[in-house]
Design a protein around this motif. Structure first.
Motif, mmCIF file in Angstrom:
data_model
loop_
_atom_site.group_PDB
_atom_site.id
_atom_site.type_symbol
_atom_site.label_atom_id
_atom_site.label_comp_id
_atom_site.label_asym_id
_atom_site.label_seq_id
_atom_site.Cartn_x
_atom_site.Cartn_y
_atom_site.Cartn_z
ATOM 1 N N ASP A 199 37.669 43.081 51.913
ATOM 2 C CA ASP A 199 38.405 44.179 52.239
ATOM 3 C C ASP A 199 39.460 43.620 53.397
ATOM 4 O OD1 ASP A 199 40.007 46.282 53.393
ATOM 5 O OD2 ASP A 199 38.054 47.546 53.092
ATOM 6 N N ALA A 200 40.683 43.662 52.866
ATOM 7 C CA ALA A 200 41.924 43.336 53.660
ATOM 8 C C ALA A 200 41.864 43.709 55.203
ATOM 9 C CB ALA A 200 43.443 43.490 52.951
ATOM 10 N N SER A 201 41.446 44.991 55.354
ATOM 11 C CA SER A 201 41.395 45.601 56.797
ATOM 12 C C SER A 201 40.397 44.734 57.810
ATOM 13 C CB SER A 201 41.016 46.991 56.810
ATOM 14 O OG SER A 201 39.547 46.956 56.183
ATOM 15 N N ALA A 202 39.549 44.062 56.966
ATOM 16 C CA ALA A 202 38.669 43.107 58.067
ATOM 17 C C ALA A 202 39.374 41.805 58.245
ATOM 18 C CB ALA A 202 37.410 42.881 57.215
ATOM 19 N N LEU A 203 40.717 41.623 57.783
ATOM 20 C CA LEU A 203 41.384 40.051 57.895
ATOM 21 C C LEU A 203 41.774 40.214 59.470
ATOM 22 C CD1 LEU A 203 43.278 39.629 54.797
ATOM 23 C CD2 LEU A 203 41.256 38.495 55.628
ATOM 24 N N TYR A 204 42.165 38.877 59.763
ATOM 25 C CA TYR A 204 42.702 38.507 61.121
ATOM 26 C C TYR A 204 44.312 38.940 61.199
ATOM 27 C CZ TYR A 204 38.982 36.214 63.838
ATOM 28 O OH TYR A 204 37.896 35.873 64.639
#
Length: 934
Positions: free
Chosen positions: A470-475
């Motif tokens: 999920d992109a929301s978990a990226l730095y």
């Protein structure tokens, strides 16, 4: 070489697979396997067997061939004694004794009996002990077999990062249920585990019990980051043990430095008074049994000189048992017939060196690329301590990556029994390796912050993959910037993928931000709401910029303090006002420290007189200097005292009436001086080695001294010109460093290199008597000691880089309250503020740290004072608590105002000439010119 030709023939018979294909099968690089068949040198035994295995050859036959060639080439056996040759040994090395080793487990019978006895009376028993005190072996090879022999059902496990899951897997296999079903029941409510235990015992005798044994319980605090998981697990255990109809008992084994963590959970705290057991140091007889008895089981003997040597070195050290077990395994590999000898012990490297030597031998046997992988691997295998010692961390197999050279590294350290592997993961066999291997210790010190960021990156990668990328978990933002500084060679394929995805997402966000900015320019004319949003975003960006800029300029001001003090003063003040962060505050305090320059060598002591008007400094240059510090910002020299000492002056003390000072010197004497003269009053001979410290009793009638001759002494100085020796206090095993009297003069403390503090009753200094020997649990020498003003706390500083706080409410039984970690080098001095709310510590890392000890159980760092260019030897508060004096090997003493408000108010007095616009732009680029001083 004929041997290499035979290897090439074997490869041909196997169909001539490519070396890359062989590498994947053998877990060695293609280059390594190709070199083995090249014939330039004999490959290692491990590489040879990997080559043979990849070609389907007979490994046993080829191992015999390899040994024969090695003997021919070297004229002797090619393998020095190692853990590869200890099959069937009666010692287990670094790993813990397990239930299958119970017949070899000796020396802890009394402790096992105590735990079993506690379980008969208590439902929850907690075993505390220092790392290396043998807790796991006691639990696994002592308690578990004893419980099983008594007919109990035993559930043994370690909690790991997900303790409920780990418990559910073990209990599920016992119940014939899936781990998921057990987890759901455990998490339903606090009584879930209680119900499952009852279900497991259904059909058993009414008196049948289940005992849940949780080894290495500290992992619940050190590895589990989910507070809900941690609290749920503890609640499940305590409820299962504490329910009125419970048929469950619980035993928890953990490191003693996690004692305070347990006190945050009422159910554990309630169990401590009656259910606590401490795994202390083994007695001499227990050590003898642990050394001799296993060898006898194998019809071997241990030389009496070796037994005596091991007992002498291990006695009184609760954390030394892994070193003993490891060196015994090494001595077993070097045994002479059926005898374990002193020569074998010395060849192994001795107690302190065997483990380090084993690790170094494995490491230096790797090539350069493999050594880099080893450093990265051990960085992952250690959980960095937060106020506690570093802890081993189990590494999941999915985190390892697929580099073939990594398999070589793992195999090498596993073969040496320094790592333990199974199908799911790998971990350091024992935390003693973290303390005993200097190279690993150096890696952790050098890379501590990078390792923390790397660990966070690993956890973030796991979370990202668990959320199906999920992109929301990226730095993003600062976390992404910091992660980019982690060396590329330390990242696994998974972590690189996460970081690449984060960078790509960041680039997309930047592009979207640019488009949005263009759109906002249009919408600003028609939308007030958009205007407010943009202003808010701008304010946040400005705040972030100001914080980063404040920290940068604060560091630049420290660097300029000596070369351009007025500019440094204005930069530090402006940085603090721009963003009053902790770093900016500490930097400002450092810039406005006032140096005292005059000595020609190391300054080892700096002490205020009771009225706070004079500072007395002592130096390696064999002089004492007096300074007028009525205005601490402008110290003035008063006198230089040529003491006549022929050695370094280690310590200076001032009498309570302010009329006398005492010196301690490497020339084996102490001296008394009249400050008014200054005039020498007397020389105190008697010590047979360097006198390291002196201290006056509160009534000024007694002087205490500590010496490298392993004694401390008390002197009657009622007549300052004719002092007499009152008592010689001995019993120390090594040098005595710092000495101190309690505020009421009834207790005298001596800190020693033997890691203890001796406490003496000096109510009558003519007849002192020992109160107790405080075994501090420090990992190295105790170099400093100080009493709090109310006498209720004792602070100890150690070469292990930590400070410990002890409650002296009951002097005969001091209680550990806190461990203060933060210094990067050995602690040299500790001192309490006059109100007892602040503790100062100085160290070889060139800084002074201030700690808020208002509540000793929750002591926290308050400030870090930087500015010295050498180790800080001594630190003391002024009588009013407003100032700190420090002494350093940089030939200076420093006076520090520890109140940021006072420093800010007085800062502009040193700020001339005023900062120019050009100087401002150089340091505060993009910020409007705002001189901090008129």
């Amino acid at each position: 070489m004929e041997f290499a030709a035979e290897l090439r023939l074997l490869r041909t018979k196997a169909g001539t697979p490519s070396y890359r294909e062989m590498g994947r099968a053998a877990h060695y690089s293609a280059t390594t396997l190709s070199a083995a068949a090249g014939g330039r040198k004999l490959p290692s035994r491990a590489v040879t067997l990997a080559f043979v295995r990849a070609c389907g050859g007979d490994e046993a036959e080829w191992e015999q061939r390899w040994h024969a060639v090695a003997v021919e080439l070297n004229g002797k056996s090619a393998t020095t004694p190692s853990v590869e040759n200890v099959t069937g040994a009666p010692y287990v090395g670094l790993r813990a004794f397990g239930p299958d080793d119970a017949n070899l487990f000796f020396g802890r019978e009394r402790l096992v009996t105590e735990i079993i006895g506690k379980l008969d009376r208590q439902r929850l028993v907690l075993l505390f002990g220092a790392s290396g005190s043998g807790k796991s072996s006691v639990m696994r090879a002592g308690v578990v077999p004893a419980l099983a022999a008594a007919g109990n059902t035993v559930l043994l496990f370690t909690p790991g990062a997900r303790p409920i899951e780990r418990c559910s897997v073990r209990l599920g296999s016992m119940l014939g249920m899936t781990a998921g079903a057990v987890m759901d029941e455990c998490r339903r409510d606090d009584r879930g585990l209680h119900r499952l235990v009852s279900q497991a015992l259904d059909g058993h005798h009414d008196d049948a019990m289940m005992v849940i044994v949780v080894d290495q319980f500290e992992e619940v605090f050190a590895l589990c980051d989910d507070e809900d998981e941690r609290a749920g697990f503890i609640a499940a255990l305590t409820t299962a043990a504490g329910s009125p109809d419970s048929r469950c008992r619980v035993v928890l084994g953990m490191r003693s430095d996690f004692f305070a963590h347990c006190s945050a959970y009422p159910a554990l705290l309630d169990a401590m008074p009656d259910g606590q057991v401490v795994a202390g140091a083994m007695s001499a007889e227990e050590l003898r049994r642990a050394v001799v008895k296993p060898a006898r089981r194998m019809n071997c003997t241990v030389e009496s000189a070796l037994v005596a040597d091991l007992i002498a070195q291990a006695y009184g050290r609760p954390g030394v048992l892994p070193l003993v077990s490891h060196v015994l395994l090494q001595v077993w590999a070097r045994r002479s017939g059926n005898r374990l000898t002193v020569s074998g012990f010395q060849a192994a490297g001795g107690l302190e060196g065997a483990l380090s030597r084993t690790a170094e031998d494995v490491f230096t046997g790797l090539d350069t690329a493999q050594q880099q992988l080893a450093r990265a691997l051990f960085g992952r295998l250690v959980a960095l301590g937060e106020g506690t010692e570093d802890t081993k961390r189990r590494l999941d197999i999915t985190e390892l990556g697929d580099d073939p050279d990594l398999a070589v590294v793992l195999e090498a350290f596993t073969a040496a029994r320094l790592l333990a592997r199974d199908q799911d993961g790998v971990e350091i066999t024992h935390e003693a390796l973290i303390r005993a291997w200097p190279r690993l210790h150096g890696w952790l010190d050098d890379d501590r912050e990078t390792l923390r960021r790397h660990r966070q990156l690993t956890d973030a990668t796991d979370a990202w993959e668990s959320l199906r990328r999920d992109a929301s978990a990226l730095y993003r933002g600062a976390r992404l910037d910091l992660a980019r500084d982690i060396p590329e060679t330390r990242l696994t394929r998974r972590e690189r993928a996460f970081l690449d995805a984060s960078l790509a997402a960041n680039r997309r966000r930047v592009r979207r931000s640019r488009y949005l900015t263009a759109l906002l320019v249009v919408l600003l004319m028609v939308s007030t709401t958009t205007t407010i949003y943009a202003a808010h975003a701008s304010r946040e960006a400005t705040e972030r910029r100001n914080t980063a800029l404040s920290q940068k300029v604060s560091g630049e001001a420290i660097a300029l303090r000596t070369a351009n003090r007025p500019l440094a003063a204005q930069l530090s003040l402006a940085a603090y006002r721009l963003a009053p962060t902790a770093q900016a505050r500490d930097g400002m305090l450092g810039v406005f420290a006032h140096p005292i320059i005059g000595h020609d060598d190391y300054v080892n002591a700096a002490v205020f007189t009771p009225d706070g008007r004079t500072l007395v400094t002592g130096s390696k240059d064999q002089t004492v200097r007096l300074w007028d510090v009525t205005d601490p910002a402008r110290p003035k020299p008063l006198a230089t005292v040529r003491t006549g000492h022929t050695g370094t002056i280690h310590s200076v003390a001032v009498s309570p009436d302010g009329r006398t000072f005492a010196t301690a010197s490497a020339d084996r004497t102490a001296q008394l001086w009249d400050i008014a003269g200054p005039r020498k009053l007397a020389t105190l001979p008697g010590h047979t080695d360097a006198v390291y410290s002196v201290a006056f009793s509160p009534d000024g009638k007694t002087l205490g001294s500590g010496s490298w001759d392993r004694t401390s002494r008390l002197w009657d100085i009622s007549n300052r010109e004719a002092p007499t020796e009152l008592a010689v206090l001995d019993g120390y095993a090594l040098n005595v460093k710092q000495v101190a009297f309690s505020p009421d003069g009834r207790i005298f403390a001596g800190a020693s290199d033997d890691r203890t503090v001796h406490l003496w009753d000096t109510a009558d200094p003519r007849e002192p008597s020992p109160i107790t020997v405080l075994h501090t649990k420090h990992g190295d020498m105790v170099s400093s000691v100080a009493f709090s003003p109310d006498g209720r706390l004792l602070a100890t500083g150690s070469d292990d880089r930590t400070v410990r706080l002890w409650d002296l409410t009951s002097p005969g039984q001091p209680t550990h309250r806190a461990t203060l970690a933060g210094h990067a080098e050995v602690i040299m001095s500790v001192a309490f503020s006059p109100d007892g709310r602040v503790l100062a510590s100085s160290a070889d890392d060139r800084v002074v740290r201030l700690w808020d000890v208002t509540d000793p159980r929750r002591a926290a760092e308050r400030a870090v004072l930087t500015g010295h260019d050498g180790p800080v030897q001594s630190v003391r508060f002024s009588p009013d608590g407003r100032w700190i004096a420090s002494a350093s090997t940089d030939y200076t003493a420093q006076l520090w105002d520890v109140d940021p408000g006072r420093v800010e108010a007085a800062a502009c007095a040193e700020a001339s000439p005023r900062i120019t616009a050009a100087q401002w732009e150089k340091h505060f680029s993009g910020v409007d010119f705002q001189p901090p001083c008129p």
